[in-house]
Design a protein around this motif. Structure first.
Motif, PDB file in Angstrom:
ATOM      1  N   PRO A 161     -16.847  -0.310  14.790  1.00  0.00           N
ATOM      2  CA  PRO A 161     -17.911   0.438  15.467  1.00  0.00           C
ATOM      3  C   PRO A 161     -17.654   1.943  15.398  1.00  0.00           C
ATOM      4  O   PRO A 161     -16.504   2.387  15.383  1.00  0.00           O
ATOM      5  CB  PRO A 161     -17.835  -0.068  16.907  1.00  0.00           C
ATOM      6  N   PHE A 162     -18.733   2.719  15.353  1.00  0.00           N
ATOM      7  CA  PHE A 162     -18.585   4.176  15.369  1.00  0.00           C
ATOM      8  C   PHE A 162     -19.218   4.777  16.623  1.00  0.00           C
ATOM      9  O   PHE A 162     -19.564   5.960  16.653  1.00  0.00           O
ATOM     10  CB  PHE A 162     -19.174   4.813  14.105  1.00  0.00           C
ATOM     11  N   CYS A 163     -19.350   3.972  17.666  1.00  0.00           N
ATOM     12  CA  CYS A 163     -19.985   4.425  18.907  1.00  0.00           C
ATOM     13  C   CYS A 163     -18.962   4.891  19.936  1.00  0.00           C
ATOM     14  O   CYS A 163     -19.264   4.940  21.128  1.00  0.00           O
ATOM     15  CB  CYS A 163     -20.858   3.310  19.478  1.00  0.00           C
ATOM     16  N   TYR A 164     -17.769   5.243  19.477  1.00  0.00           N
ATOM     17  CA  TYR A 164     -16.737   5.779  20.351  1.00  0.00           C
ATOM     18  C   TYR A 164     -16.568   7.273  20.082  1.00  0.00           C
ATOM     19  O   TYR A 164     -17.125   7.812  19.127  1.00  0.00           O
ATOM     20  CB  TYR A 164     -15.419   5.030  20.131  1.00  0.00           C
ATOM     21  N   SER A 165     -15.787   7.948  20.910  1.00  0.00           N
ATOM     22  CA  SER A 165     -15.589   9.380  20.729  1.00  0.00           C
ATOM     23  C   SER A 165     -14.769   9.653  19.474  1.00  0.00           C
ATOM     24  O   SER A 165     -14.089   8.762  18.939  1.00  0.00           O
ATOM     25  CB  SER A 165     -14.869   9.962  21.944  1.00  0.00           C
ATOM     26  N   VAL A 166     -14.811  10.888  19.008  1.00  0.00           N
ATOM     27  CA  VAL A 166     -14.058  11.272  17.816  1.00  0.00           C
ATOM     28  C   VAL A 166     -12.569  11.026  18.020  1.00  0.00           C
ATOM     29  O   VAL A 166     -11.876  10.515  17.123  1.00  0.00           O
ATOM     30  CB  VAL A 166     -14.332  12.749  17.469  1.00  0.00           C
ATOM     31  N   SER A 167     -12.053  11.358  19.195  1.00  0.00           N
ATOM     32  CA  SER A 167     -10.623  11.157  19.443  1.00  0.00           C
ATOM     33  C   SER A 167     -10.261   9.671  19.437  1.00  0.00           C
ATOM     34  O   SER A 167      -9.201   9.285  18.932  1.00  0.00           O
ATOM     35  CB  SER A 167     -10.225  11.791  20.777  1.00  0.00           C
ATOM     36  N   GLU A 168     -11.144   8.837  19.989  1.00  0.00           N
ATOM     37  CA  GLU A 168     -10.883   7.395  19.968  1.00  0.00           C
ATOM     38  C   GLU A 168     -10.971   6.836  18.564  1.00  0.00           C
ATOM     39  O   GLU A 168     -10.181   5.966  18.176  1.00  0.00           O
ATOM     40  CB  GLU A 168     -11.868   6.691  20.906  1.00  0.00           C
ATOM     41  N   LEU A 169     -11.904   7.322  17.767  1.00  0.00           N
ATOM     42  CA  LEU A 169     -11.989   6.889  16.376  1.00  0.00           C
ATOM     43  C   LEU A 169     -10.729   7.279  15.611  1.00  0.00           C
ATOM     44  O   LEU A 169     -10.219   6.507  14.786  1.00  0.00           O
ATOM     45  CB  LEU A 169     -13.229   7.497  15.709  1.00  0.00           C
ATOM     46  N   ASP A 170     -10.219   8.476  15.879  1.00  0.00           N
ATOM     47  CA  ASP A 170      -8.983   8.908  15.215  1.00  0.00           C
ATOM     48  C   ASP A 170      -7.820   7.999  15.590  1.00  0.00           C
ATOM     49  O   ASP A 170      -7.017   7.607  14.732  1.00  0.00           O
ATOM     50  CB  ASP A 170      -8.665  10.358  15.589  1.00  0.00           C
ATOM     51  N   ARG A 171      -7.728   7.664  16.873  1.00  0.00           N
ATOM     52  CA  ARG A 171      -6.671   6.745  17.307  1.00  0.00           C
ATOM     53  C   ARG A 171      -6.800   5.400  16.613  1.00  0.00           C
ATOM     54  O   ARG A 171      -5.801   4.804  16.174  1.00  0.00           O
ATOM     55  CB  ARG A 171      -6.734   6.542  18.812  1.00  0.00           C
TER      56      ARG A 171
END
Length: 486
Positions: free
Chosen positions: A449-459
């Motif tokens: 999913p890409f519906c998370y924040s940028v920082s969460e996607l990076d993690r």
């Protein structure tokens, strides 16, 4: 003790193609562990006896015993003399946090946090509540003002609708299950996409349906597919030859592939269904998450023959657009079907909570602005995830999607289940590809999913990178499994 007994045949169906390069007992225990973590094997259910499972899988009893022993050692199984072996989660259900930089990122839920306006809408709705307190509070069809507001939304989007065509439900999943229970009899055939939303096929199976799968491919992610999207020839042929009672489709920003069905294809599919008397359920929970899709798209039912209005039934909800914690969805259908649904509903529940309906009634007029803000945010996170995945995993195929909240990534090797297990040890829960199949397929794929924040996607990308590197140090032979499936 649980009274849920899983047969060897049922477990074999869930296992799919579990054999890999590892020892058989390791591969079997890993797959059972993943099925338990994913919820496909319910906690406290009794697994088959070692003798029964070994006979079903064509393994020695020693191999199954070793797999069960490993599951016990890792806390995923407990065996009690005379009661059998029961599935467990080590330490109970893990605490999942996704917003404070600690804990585990749960990417199994493709949804966003609540909109900022929700709290104020809830306060205002609470002020409206007293005028309903003299009633029973049991509302099996929906508040008149909410049904009118939902009908107006359909009309504005190109599908003329009256309040008598709307039933308010406890979310979209409740709507799917209720429709399946009313429309299906045990043994009836039902068309379903593959891959698909897991809880949809679970609801159809629970109603006794015989599932007839039709593939949906994700463009460049499905290198073996001649075209992307729905296999129209197979879908029409299934309708013509199998006479299914109903079909479940997600024609807009399909979950998990992100595909949208072209307008002319919608018309042909609806015409084919009408000729056979098949009811098509269109799950449109993602329909208005249009980031940059070209063209104009009305609700799926708008493309049906006006002379046969019962061919398409629509499902919607605010679970994605507003917040998953607001359990309000709806069904749009012909009044005769709405009456049947209302009559059948009380066997399972007594209505949708009034306060939540009042909240949604207040928010629906703001929906164009809410969706615009959501789509602006999704454009940013989609582009960021695509860039990060391309840089970190050059061998993966990441399709570009123009809406929705997920991408369906081709890993290049049938290791999705192993990657999902490894990712958990690095702090991210992500469902394996087979979770979206009905027969254990899609080991080459993973929904991200890409519906998370940028920082969460990076993690998440970093965690997947560590998990992928760990698999690379212990490569798994490419069995060719799925090459003929997708």
């Amino acid at each position: 003790m649980s009274d849920v007994q899983m047969s060897a045949r049922s477990l074999e169906a869930l296992l799919g193609d579990w054999r890999g390069g590892a020892s058989a007992y390791l591969a079997l225990s890993d797959r059972i562990r993943l099925l338990t973590l994913d919820g496909r094997i319910p906690v406290d259910s009794r697994l088959p006896a070692e003798r029964d499972l070994s006979a079903r899988l064509g393994l020695s009893r020693t191999t199954v015993a070793a797999a069960y022993r490993r599951l016990r050692e890792t806390g995923f199984l407990v065996s009690v003399r005379g009661s059998g072996s029961m599935a467990r989660l080590p330490g109970g259900t893990p605490s999942l946090t996704v917003n404070d930089g600690s804990g585990i990122l749960d990417f199994s839920k493709a949804t966003m946090p609540a909109i900022p306006a929700l709290a104020a809408a809830a306060v205002a709705a609470a002020a409206d509540l007293p005028r309903h307190l003299n009633d029973s509070g049991f509302d099996p069809i929906g508040l008149p003002e909410l049904r009118a507001a939902i009908a107006d939304r359909y009309t504005v989007r190109g599908l003329p609708t009256g309040p008598e065509q709307i039933m308010v439900t406890i979310g979209a999943q409740h709507a799917i299950a209720l429709l399946a229970r009313v429309l299906l009899s045990r043994g009836d055939r039902a068309v379903i996409e593959t891959p698909t939303y897991p809880h949809a096929y679970e609801a159809l199976r629970a109603a006794g349906a015989r599932l007839m799968p039709v593939s949906v491919s994700a463009g460049e992610a499905d290198a073996a597919a001649a075209t992307h999207g729905w296999d129209e020839a197979a879908l029409v042929q299934t309708l013509q030859r199998s006479n299914p009672v109903l079909g479940y489709l997600m024609p807009d920003f399909h979950n998990p592939t992100g595909q949208s069905m072209p307008v002319d294809q919608r018309e042909r599919v609806l015409a084919a269904a009408a000729r056979q008397g098949t009811v098509l359920i269109a799950d449109e929970t993602m329909a208005e998450f249009n980031i940059d899709r070209p063209g104009e798209f009305m609700p799926f039912a708008a493309y049906a023959d006006p002379a046969l209005p019962g061919t398409a039934v629509s499902i919607g909800s605010v679970g994605k657009s507003v917040w998953g914690g607001i359990r309000v969805g709806w069904i749009r259908a012909e009044p005769a079907l709405i009456r049947k649904l209302v009559a059948a509903r009380t066997a399972n529940d007594l209505g949708t909570p009034i306060l939540e309906q009042l909240i949604v009634t207040r928010l629906l007029p703001q929906m164009p602005a809410i969706l615009a803000e959501r789509c602006d945010a999704l454009r940013l996170t989609r582009d960021h995830l695509e860039e990060r995945l391309a840089a970190r995993f050059p061998d993966w195929t990441v399709p570009h999607v123009d809406g929705g909240v997920t991408t369906w990534v081709n890993l290049g090797s049938p290791v999705s289940s192993q990657l999902a297990l490894s990712a958990r040890t690095h702090g991210v829960i992500v469902p394996a590809g087979p979770r979206f199949g009905i027969d254990g397929a899609f080991e080459r794929f993973m929904r991200i999913p890409f519906c998370y924040s940028v920082s969460e996607l990076d993690r998440a990308v970093d965690a997947l990178g560590h998990a992928w590197d760990a698999l690379g140090r212990h490569p798994v032979p490419d069995t060719g499994y799925l090459a003929d499936v997708v």
